[in-house]
Scaffold this active site. Sequence first.
Site, PDB file in Angstrom:
ATOM      1  N   LYS A  88      15.380  22.460  23.719  1.00 45.47           N
ATOM      2  CA  LYS A  88      16.715  22.900  23.280  1.00 45.47           C
ATOM      3  C   LYS A  88      16.585  23.805  22.056  1.00 45.47           C
ATOM      4  O   LYS A  88      15.940  23.419  21.066  1.00 45.47           O
ATOM      5  CB  LYS A  88      17.562  21.666  22.928  1.00 45.47           C
ATOM      6  CG  LYS A  88      18.949  21.963  22.393  1.00 45.47           C
ATOM      7  CD  LYS A  88      19.774  20.687  22.353  1.00 45.47           C
ATOM      8  CE  LYS A  88      21.191  20.920  21.830  1.00 45.47           C
ATOM      9  NZ  LYS A  88      21.263  21.027  20.382  1.00 45.47           N
TER      10      LYS A  88
ATOM     11  N   PRO B  30      24.147  16.544  22.541  1.00 44.49           N
ATOM     12  CA  PRO B  30      23.848  15.572  21.471  1.00 44.49           C
ATOM     13  C   PRO B  30      24.485  15.993  20.141  1.00 44.49           C
ATOM     14  O   PRO B  30      24.358  17.142  19.728  1.00 44.49           O
ATOM     15  CB  PRO B  30      22.322  15.639  21.369  1.00 44.49           C
ATOM     16  CG  PRO B  30      21.964  16.994  21.873  1.00 44.49           C
ATOM     17  CD  PRO B  30      22.963  17.304  22.942  1.00 44.49           C
TER      18      PRO B  30
ATOM     19  N   SER C  88      21.745  11.809  20.784  1.00 37.88           N
ATOM     20  CA  SER C  88      20.896  12.320  19.697  1.00 37.88           C
ATOM     21  C   SER C  88      19.909  11.258  19.194  1.00 37.88           C
ATOM     22  O   SER C  88      20.226  10.068  19.167  1.00 37.88           O
ATOM     23  CB  SER C  88      21.795  12.748  18.535  1.00 37.88           C
ATOM     24  OG  SER C  88      21.031  12.973  17.376  1.00 37.88           O
TER      25      SER C  88
ATOM     26  N   HIS D 247      22.215  25.589  18.001  1.00 37.37           N
ATOM     27  CA  HIS D 247      22.656  24.365  17.332  1.00 37.37           C
ATOM     28  C   HIS D 247      24.106  24.502  16.850  1.00 37.37           C
ATOM     29  O   HIS D 247      24.487  23.976  15.811  1.00 37.37           O
ATOM     30  CB  HIS D 247      21.729  24.063  16.148  1.00 37.37           C
ATOM     31  CG  HIS D 247      21.394  22.607  15.972  1.00 37.37           C
ATOM     32  ND1 HIS D 247      20.180  22.080  16.319  1.00 37.37           N
ATOM     33  CD2 HIS D 247      22.107  21.556  15.463  1.00 37.37           C
ATOM     34  CE1 HIS D 247      20.159  20.784  16.028  1.00 37.37           C
ATOM     35  NE2 HIS D 247      21.328  20.444  15.521  1.00 37.37           N
TER      36      HIS D 247
ATOM     37  N   ASP E  59      24.847  26.308  25.333  1.00 36.81           N
ATOM     38  CA  ASP E  59      25.871  25.719  24.465  1.00 36.81           C
ATOM     39  C   ASP E  59      26.092  26.584  23.239  1.00 36.81           C
ATOM     40  O   ASP E  59      25.268  27.427  22.915  1.00 36.81           O
ATOM     41  CB  ASP E  59      25.488  24.279  24.069  1.00 36.81           C
ATOM     42  CG  ASP E  59      24.361  24.202  23.032  1.00 36.81           C
ATOM     43  OD1 ASP E  59      24.548  24.661  21.884  1.00 36.81           O
ATOM     44  OD2 ASP E  59      23.292  23.656  23.364  1.00 36.81           O
TER      45      ASP E  59
ATOM     46  N   GLY F 265      29.957  27.192  20.952  1.00 30.68           N
ATOM     47  CA  GLY F 265      31.271  27.837  20.921  1.00 30.68           C
ATOM     48  C   GLY F 265      32.094  27.702  22.187  1.00 30.68           C
ATOM     49  O   GLY F 265      33.136  28.342  22.296  1.00 30.68           O
TER      50      GLY F 265
ATOM     51  N   GLY G 105      29.775  20.606  21.948  1.00 31.66           N
ATOM     52  CA  GLY G 105      29.493  19.767  20.782  1.00 31.66           C
ATOM     53  C   GLY G 105      30.789  19.399  20.079  1.00 31.66           C
ATOM     54  O   GLY G 105      31.429  18.394  20.385  1.00 31.66           O
TER      55      GLY G 105
ATOM     56  N   THR H 184      14.489  19.210  20.615  1.00 35.03           N
ATOM     57  CA  THR H 184      15.222  20.251  19.873  1.00 35.03           C
ATOM     58  C   THR H 184      14.276  20.984  18.928  1.00 35.03           C
ATOM     59  O   THR H 184      13.610  20.357  18.096  1.00 35.03           O
ATOM     60  CB  THR H 184      16.387  19.617  19.093  1.00 35.03           C
ATOM     61  OG1 THR H 184      17.263  19.010  20.035  1.00 35.03           O
ATOM     62  CG2 THR H 184      17.157  20.657  18.282  1.00 35.03           C
TER      63      THR H 184
ATOM     64  N   ARG I 142      34.879  26.575  24.246  1.00 34.23           N
ATOM     65  CA  ARG I 142      36.169  25.959  23.925  1.00 34.23           C
ATOM     66  C   ARG I 142      37.179  26.110  25.056  1.00 34.23           C
ATOM     67  O   ARG I 142      38.276  25.588  24.973  1.00 34.23           O
ATOM     68  CB  ARG I 142      36.778  26.626  22.660  1.00 34.23           C
ATOM     69  CG  ARG I 142      35.881  26.639  21.439  1.00 34.23           C
ATOM     70  CD  ARG I 142      35.743  25.255  20.833  1.00 34.23           C
ATOM     71  NE  ARG I 142      34.910  25.268  19.642  1.00 34.23           N
ATOM     72  CZ  ARG I 142      33.597  24.983  19.643  1.00 34.23           C
ATOM     73  NH1 ARG I 142      32.979  24.658  20.770  1.00 34.23           N
ATOM     74  NH2 ARG I 142      32.905  25.003  18.523  1.00 34.23           N
TER      75      ARG I 142
ATOM     76  N   TYR J 214      14.207  14.454  18.113  1.00 37.39           N
ATOM     77  CA  TYR J 214      13.703  15.081  16.880  1.00 37.39           C
ATOM     78  C   TYR J 214      12.346  14.436  16.645  1.00 37.39           C
ATOM     79  O   TYR J 214      12.259  13.207  16.509  1.00 37.39           O
ATOM     80  CB  TYR J 214      14.613  14.783  15.686  1.00 37.39           C
ATOM     81  CG  TYR J 214      15.870  15.618  15.604  1.00 37.39           C
ATOM     82  CD1 TYR J 214      15.840  16.997  15.786  1.00 37.39           C
ATOM     83  CD2 TYR J 214      17.090  15.021  15.308  1.00 37.39           C
ATOM     84  CE1 TYR J 214      16.995  17.748  15.702  1.00 37.39           C
ATOM     85  CE2 TYR J 214      18.259  15.778  15.209  1.00 37.39           C
ATOM     86  CZ  TYR J 214      18.198  17.142  15.413  1.00 37.39           C
ATOM     87  OH  TYR J 214      19.334  17.893  15.326  1.00 37.39           O
TER      88      TYR J 214
ATOM     89  N   TYR K 216      29.998  18.161   7.538  1.00 34.52           N
ATOM     90  CA  TYR K 216      28.838  18.012   8.436  1.00 34.52           C
ATOM     91  C   TYR K 216      29.189  18.519   9.833  1.00 34.52           C
ATOM     92  O   TYR K 216      28.399  19.213  10.481  1.00 34.52           O
ATOM     93  CB  TYR K 216      28.426  16.535   8.469  1.00 34.52           C
ATOM     94  CG  TYR K 216      27.419  16.166   9.537  1.00 34.52           C
ATOM     95  CD1 TYR K 216      26.183  16.796   9.621  1.00 34.52           C
ATOM     96  CD2 TYR K 216      27.703  15.161  10.469  1.00 34.52           C
ATOM     97  CE1 TYR K 216      25.269  16.449  10.612  1.00 34.52           C
ATOM     98  CE2 TYR K 216      26.794  14.805  11.452  1.00 34.52           C
ATOM     99  CZ  TYR K 216      25.577  15.462  11.525  1.00 34.52           C
ATOM    100  OH  TYR K 216      24.679  15.121  12.499  1.00 34.52           O
TER     101      TYR K 216
HETATM  102  C1  LIG Z   1      27.865  17.619  13.738  1.00 32.63           C
HETATM  103  C2  LIG Z   1      26.829  18.103  14.699  1.00 32.63           C
HETATM  104  C3  LIG Z   1      25.682  17.351  14.874  1.00 32.63           C
HETATM  105  C4  LIG Z   1      24.711  17.770  15.783  1.00 32.63           C
HETATM  106  N1  LIG Z   1      23.611  16.982  15.970  1.00 32.63           N
HETATM  107  C5  LIG Z   1      22.674  17.372  16.856  1.00 32.63           C
HETATM  108  C6  LIG Z   1      21.543  16.551  17.093  1.00 32.63           C
HETATM  109  O1  LIG Z   1      21.409  15.473  16.542  1.00 32.63           O
HETATM  110  N2  LIG Z   1      20.606  17.029  17.952  1.00 32.63           N
HETATM  111  C7  LIG Z   1      20.741  18.231  18.592  1.00 32.63           C
HETATM  112  O2  LIG Z   1      19.850  18.634  19.352  1.00 32.63           O
HETATM  113  N3  LIG Z   1      21.830  19.010  18.395  1.00 32.63           N
HETATM  114  C8  LIG Z   1      22.795  18.604  17.566  1.00 32.63           C
HETATM  115  N4  LIG Z   1      23.900  19.386  17.383  1.00 32.63           N
HETATM  116  C9  LIG Z   1      24.060  20.633  18.164  1.00 32.63           C
HETATM  117  C10 LIG Z   1      24.823  20.393  19.477  1.00 32.63           C
HETATM  118  O3  LIG Z   1      24.026  19.672  20.389  1.00 32.63           O
HETATM  119  C11 LIG Z   1      25.210  21.718  20.134  1.00 32.63           C
HETATM  120  O4  LIG Z   1      24.072  22.531  20.247  1.00 32.63           O
HETATM  121  C12 LIG Z   1      26.316  22.457  19.379  1.00 32.63           C
HETATM  122  O5  LIG Z   1      27.213  21.561  18.773  1.00 32.63           O
HETATM  123  C13 LIG Z   1      27.070  23.364  20.328  1.00 32.63           C
HETATM  124  O6  LIG Z   1      27.989  24.123  19.660  1.00 32.63           O
HETATM  125  P1  LIG Z   1      29.549  23.754  19.516  1.00 32.63           P
HETATM  126  O7  LIG Z   1      29.648  22.668  18.504  1.00 32.63           O
HETATM  127  O8  LIG Z   1      30.145  25.040  19.058  1.00 32.63           O
HETATM  128  O9  LIG Z   1      30.056  23.305  20.879  1.00 32.63           O
HETATM  129  C14 LIG Z   1      24.892  18.981  16.500  1.00 32.63           C
HETATM  130  C15 LIG Z   1      26.049  19.719  16.307  1.00 32.63           C
HETATM  131  C16 LIG Z   1      27.022  19.290  15.443  1.00 32.63           C
HETATM  132  C17 LIG Z   1      28.279  20.096  15.291  1.00 32.63           C
END
Ligand SMILES: Cc1cc2nc3c(=O)[nH]c(=O)nc-3n(C[C@H](O)[C@H](O)[C@H](O)COP(=O)(O)O)c2cc1C
Length: 429
Positions: free
Chosen positions: A302, A139, A168, A326, A357, A359, A380, A217, A361, A191, A86
């Site tokens: 978003k 989130p 979230s 995302h 957002d 990637g 994230g 989102t 790092r 959501y 996940y």
């Molecule tokens: C496991 C996971 C769950 C996520 N859940 C949500 C969420 O509930 N709502 C949302 O708007 N974005 C969610 N995201 C997206 C993050 O807010 C973000 O856009 C993304 O993780 C950024 O990329 P990165 O993981 O490469 O830093 C999620 C991302 C991951 C990896």
Amino acid sequence: MTTDRSARRRFLAFVASSPLFAAAGFEPGLLSGLLRGGRDADRDLLDLAGHLPVQESLITRAQDGLDVFDFEPVARKAIPVAHWGYLAGGTDDDATIAANRAGFDRWVLNPRRLIDVSRIDASVTFFGTTYPTPIVINPVGSQKAFHAQGEVAVARAARAKDHLMVLSTVATTSIEDAIAERGGPVWFQLYHQSDWSVTKQMVQRAERAGAPAIVFTVDLLGGSNRVTLLRESRKDTRECTRCHLGGPPLPGLTGRVDAADNRRKPNLKGYEKLPPQLERGTPTWEFVDRLKQTTRMKVLVKGIVTEEDAALAVEHGVDGLFVSNHGGRAENSRRATITSLPEVVKGANGRIPIVCDGGFRRGTDVFKALALGATAAGIGRPYIWGLGAFGQEGVEAVLTILRKEFELTMKQSGTTTLSQISRRHIAPA
Ligand SMILES: Cc1cc2nc3c(=O)[nH]c(=O)nc-3n(C[C@H](O)[C@H](O)[C@H](O)COP(=O)(O)O)c2cc1C
């Protein structure tokens, strides 16, 4: 000579049985064939062994992390395989995750010299609230799937380091508790639900709890094809339905959450049973107008990646944008968010704040986004690696590392405030 040879063959047999061979993607059949072969085959095998990844030892304390990547393998070891799927997965072949990272390599830095950088100020202000850093805790749903303390640990880290945090809808902690643990405002990511009367109550609840902004989102409205999540889930032998009442765990696949799966999702519970107002179809800009009319909170969107949508957002009175795919989990566009950023900045034309957002790092990644016009950068997975590895301490360590790297880049570029970071500080690679 014979002893030498047999010792070598025993060593090769040992190497061939190592899980590192499998990890490196070598076929076991190929190896046994080589072992049966003669001296040349031994040489080939040694050659292959030379290509094996060196197993670095994992850090055992948060303070030993040198960059955010040090936390990833530790978290992977600690997190159940389905939950890892996940976290780590994207869509289709996960190419957009890789694209997000590769996008940063298309830009290089233009460092500047002989500017007094003994004091720098990396603070950013959103809607009247100032944070000491432009690195935003984005989130991420279901954080108790990664560590027993989940969002509580993250909110405490956000408090300790004074970061903006976005919670979230599908968090495993309520917006009220997150705000209490953060000791200050937390933005609420929305959501939408199939019933507007529920969405409306959810928005009003976030406002009552003290959230100054909601982040709607929009990048999952067309669904997403989470292959890695499904593949890794199959490897998990635990009984998923102990926690996931709706059946196998597929959060986020449609942008909605199965009502039967709400036991661990406190933000989805406790609403009055009002006459249902079911949505017809998926949300459009009319839905954004409705949100704006429903709340006094700031409304951000978003998942915007084009100039057209950025301009439409401004037209509809949106208060801010997240340039986001995302984390490569929505469409498999293979387009980095850092590549989309300039056109979104153009579409918004400086009228609203923009968080980018996907990637991020390294501190240099954050710097590049700001140079391309972002107000702030969201993370994230990196803070979830910290969480999964060491709980709150791990989250704090990840934030500390990114901030240190970013502030170093500011100094190396001769910039002492965020407003000084400009397009002239970077160049196409
Ligand atoms: C496991 C996971 C769950 C996520 N859940 C949500 C969420 O509930 N709502 C949302 O708007 N974005 C969610 N995201 C997206 C993050 O807010 C973000 O856009 C993304 O993780 C950024 O990329 P990165 O993981 O490469 O830093 C999620 C991302 C991951 C990896």
